[in-house]
Design an enzyme around this catalytic site. Sequence first.
Site: not given
Ligand SMILES: *Cc1c(COP(=O)(O)O)cnc(C)c1O
Length: 386
Positions: A188
């Site tokens: 991210k």
């Molecule tokens: C990455 C992601 C999540 C989950 O994130 P984590 O921190 O890995 O639990 C949820 N929703 C979306 C759209 C994502 O891209």
Amino acid sequence: MIPYGRQDITQADIDAVVAVLQSDFLTQGPQVPEFEKRVAHHVGANHAIAVNSATSALHIACLALGLGPGDYLWTTPITFVASANCGLYCGAQVDFVDIDPKTYTLCPLALARKLELAEREGRLPKVLVPVHMCGQPCDMQAIHELALRYGFKVIEDASHAIGGKYNNHPIGSGRYSDITVFSFHPVKIITTAEGGMALTNDADLAARMSLLRSHGITRDPQAMTHAADGPWYYQQVDLGFNYRMTELQAALGVSQMNRLDDYVARRHELAVRYDQLLADLPVKTPWQHADGYSGWHLYVIRLQLDKIAPSHRQVFDSLREQGIGVNLHYIPVHTQPYYARLGFQPEAYPESQRFYAEAISLPLFHTMTEAQQDQVVVALARALKV
Ligand SMILES: *Cc1c(COP(=O)(O)O)cnc(C)c1O
């Protein structure tokens, strides 16, 4: 291999984490509140609750909004499974709203139609989870108006969108929703290795989420049901979880926050450059709404399959063979075996299926060089055999 996403860890990040290791607190110290303060201030929200993942943040956000058995949570099929699973964790039922073919985010027209029908059938959702797919903000104004009209709550899944803006307000400011959730997974925009955060302007929701993050336990005399037995005393007043973020993660997050705006600006430069370099290829580049400033977590192209000889799969395989770490975001959630078992039909969301048949995520990360980007474009042209 040029990866589709990659974290950036500087010496300052490393120093910040090492300093925590040498300090008294590895968990439940000063770094978590500092990180919460930094993010809340940056996006203009009153309250922030840091947790160990965005998935955990979605879970406690749903619980704080009172989602439970007999309720519905609606989201988009084009997302990571966590956006839907959080409803099931609460014992609620999940349903989906198809995407807008232009933005790939939850379509407000499809939402309005589905709400009209649901109202007649007495099956209105309690919670809607719009996802800012790739970082592009959803049409939050339209969603907010529908939320007021039909009385549902809104959790923005902004896992892709920290640093982005909608109508000039930072994503997370909570103007058009009840709670916003960020992810700090390494792919991210900023990272804490694993980590997430829920932001809200509502003090009660914030208090509930804080409790749920840590076993439902409080040491606050005001939140206790009766007076403390003594100075050792704590009370479990709700059924919570251990979803806490560590001090090491929070220190990394604080350090990464210093570069958030630069990261998003660099992602914009790279996205604009992709738009230009891909203009003559038989692919659809990501259309951007004028109201939004994307976080640009992902750069997703759609193949114009009627204009090329190779199949979607062949283009994907060719790119991987050429060392380009492309990916596909996302397999429509309702087609996952678990959701198919719940009764969802693949063809129920045709725009999502069409997207899945054409989409490829190209590499995009803030440390990507222009030479690497050129390499991606050359490989793509070769893969398309044009
Ligand atoms: C990455 C992601 C999540 C989950 O994130 P984590 O921190 O890995 O639990 C949820 N929703 C979306 C759209 C994502 O891209």
